[in-house]
Design a protein around this motif. Structure first.
Motif, PDB file in Angstrom:
ATOM      1  N   ASN A   1     -11.841   8.728  13.930  1.00  0.00           N
ATOM      2  CA  ASN A   1     -12.190   8.150  15.162  1.00  0.00           C
ATOM      3  C   ASN A   1     -13.852   7.980  14.438  1.00  0.00           C
ATOM      4  O   ASN A   1     -14.687   7.300  15.168  1.00  0.00           O
ATOM      5  CB  ASN A   1     -12.002   7.923  16.574  1.00  0.00           C
ATOM      6  CG  ASN A   1     -10.294   7.752  16.713  1.00  0.00           C
ATOM      7  OD1 ASN A   1     -10.238   6.225  16.098  1.00  0.00           O
ATOM      8  ND2 ASN A   1     -10.113   8.293  17.313  1.00  0.00           N
TER       9      ASN A   1
ATOM     10  N   ARG B   1      -8.450   3.704   7.526  1.00  0.00           N
ATOM     11  CA  ARG B   1      -7.893   1.905   6.897  1.00  0.00           C
ATOM     12  C   ARG B   1      -6.696   1.920   8.269  1.00  0.00           C
ATOM     13  O   ARG B   1      -6.586   0.715   7.808  1.00  0.00           O
ATOM     14  CB  ARG B   1      -7.475   2.527   5.877  1.00  0.00           C
ATOM     15  CG  ARG B   1      -8.528   1.883   4.782  1.00  0.00           C
ATOM     16  CD  ARG B   1      -8.358   2.596   3.375  1.00  0.00           C
ATOM     17  NE  ARG B   1      -9.066   2.528   2.416  1.00  0.00           N
ATOM     18  CZ  ARG B   1      -9.093   3.640   1.421  1.00  0.00           C
ATOM     19  NH1 ARG B   1      -7.744   3.898   0.959  1.00  0.00           N
ATOM     20  NH2 ARG B   1      -9.976   3.136   0.272  1.00  0.00           N
TER      21      ARG B   1
ATOM     22  N   ARG C   1      -7.195  -0.817  12.037  1.00  0.00           N
ATOM     23  CA  ARG C   1      -8.614  -1.335  12.289  1.00  0.00           C
ATOM     24  C   ARG C   1      -8.869  -2.691  13.372  1.00  0.00           C
ATOM     25  O   ARG C   1      -9.994  -2.708  13.718  1.00  0.00           O
ATOM     26  CB  ARG C   1      -9.650  -1.783  11.663  1.00  0.00           C
ATOM     27  CG  ARG C   1      -9.876  -0.390  10.456  1.00  0.00           C
ATOM     28  CD  ARG C   1     -10.562  -1.054   8.619  1.00  0.00           C
ATOM     29  NE  ARG C   1     -10.577  -0.116   8.308  1.00  0.00           N
ATOM     30  CZ  ARG C   1     -11.319   0.095   7.207  1.00  0.00           C
ATOM     31  NH1 ARG C   1     -11.522  -1.249   6.433  1.00  0.00           N
ATOM     32  NH2 ARG C   1     -11.591   1.144   6.159  1.00  0.00           N
TER      33      ARG C   1
ATOM     34  N   PRO D   1      -7.478  -5.489   8.601  1.00  0.00           N
ATOM     35  CA  PRO D   1      -7.535  -4.848   9.909  1.00  0.00           C
ATOM     36  C   PRO D   1      -5.676  -4.898   9.677  1.00  0.00           C
ATOM     37  O   PRO D   1      -6.158  -4.026  11.261  1.00  0.00           O
ATOM     38  CB  PRO D   1      -8.085  -6.164  10.826  1.00  0.00           C
ATOM     39  CG  PRO D   1      -7.378  -7.297  10.348  1.00  0.00           C
ATOM     40  CD  PRO D   1      -7.741  -6.381   8.557  1.00  0.00           C
TER      41      PRO D   1
ATOM     42  N   ASN E   1     -11.827  -5.068   4.545  1.00  0.00           N
ATOM     43  CA  ASN E   1     -11.783  -4.851   5.692  1.00  0.00           C
ATOM     44  C   ASN E   1     -10.226  -5.966   5.878  1.00  0.00           C
ATOM     45  O   ASN E   1      -9.811  -6.255   5.919  1.00  0.00           O
ATOM     46  CB  ASN E   1     -12.799  -5.550   6.848  1.00  0.00           C
ATOM     47  CG  ASN E   1     -11.783  -5.270   8.562  1.00  0.00           C
ATOM     48  OD1 ASN E   1     -11.472  -3.848   8.719  1.00  0.00           O
ATOM     49  ND2 ASN E   1     -12.157  -6.608   9.210  1.00  0.00           N
TER      50      ASN E   1
END
Length: 243
Positions: free
Chosen positions: A236, A81, A84, A58, A56
């Motif tokens: 999304n 990606r 986020r 962000p 992750n």
């Protein structure tokens, strides 16, 4: 690697902040690149689709798809990606129909069609019988190029790309048409004497190849013709397993 070099040359002020990431790097080097990107020491990574899987990150503000992905899931994973952390982000699509044709040629190589497999089988049988007649050996050694050239000699109307040879051998081995041992220069191929008639659909590799081509054909149309709002909606939308 070439693209990373080009970017460093075109934007020299940021050259030290641009890196590449691919399977050719060691595990240690891949970890160093990822950590440098996470810490802000790098601002741009030119990467294969493997970068960031399961990680992750962000605050990615821009994702650039320089080449067309091979399917909707890959498109979603790479595009998803961006942003986020909920802040504004941009996905840049730089691919075109030319990239789609490159993908199709690659899929054709890794998933030969029936006519190509017939030519390949005839070529392998010819080489096997010729070698056995000369040496008495039940197996023979030949490079992908050698086999592709024999295919061309047998049927010039259905040429077999040398990159398709290994895939074809895998399909034939699955069906019991041949046995393959060793790799590269040490590879030996032995053909079954009388394998009988077997449906290609019994090969999982063959069926996977068909499915890959069909899926990419549908994705190609969507990836080239959809409007931005439809694409954003797909990015999304959560990825769920197919039933």
């Amino acid at each position: 690697v070439a693209l990373a070099k080009t970017l460093r040359k075109r934007v020299p002020d940021y050259a030290s902040h641009i890196a590449f990431y691919n399977a050719g790097l060691t595990r240690t080097d891949r970890h160093r690149v990822e950590e440098a990107f996470r810490d802000g020491c790098l601002s741009c990574i030119v990467s294969t689709s493997a970068f960031g899987e399961g990680v992750n990150l962000p605050d990615i503000r821009h994702v650039v798809l320089y080449h067309m992905p091979f399917g909707a899931i890959e498109f979603n994973q790479m595009s998803g990606r961006a942003g986020r952390d909920g802040q504004p982000a941009v996905i840049h699509l730089l691919y075109s129909s030319r990239d789609a044709r490159i993908n199709e040629r690659l899929l054709d190589c890794y998933a030969p069609e029936r006519d190509e497999l017939v030519t390949l089988y005839r070529a392998l049988q010819t080489m096997w019988r010729s070698n056995r007649g000369k040496t008495g050996d039940d197996s023979f050694s030949a490079s992908d190029i050698d086999i592709a050239q024999m295919c061309l000699a047998i049927d010039a109307r259905t040429p077999v790309d040398e990159r398709s040879v290994e895939s074809g051998l895998g399909i034939f081995e699955e069906l019991g048409f041949c046995r393959v041992s060793g790799f590269d220069d040490t590879r030996r191929i032995a053909m079954a004497e009388n394998p009988g008639r077997v449906q290609l659909s019994r090969s999982i590799r063959y069926l996977e190849g068909l499915r890959s081509r069909m899926e990419f054909s549908a994705f190609r149309s969507w990836a080239l013709d959809s409007c931005a709002s439809d694409m954003l909606a797909k990015v999304n939308r959560p990825i769920v397993p197919r039933a």
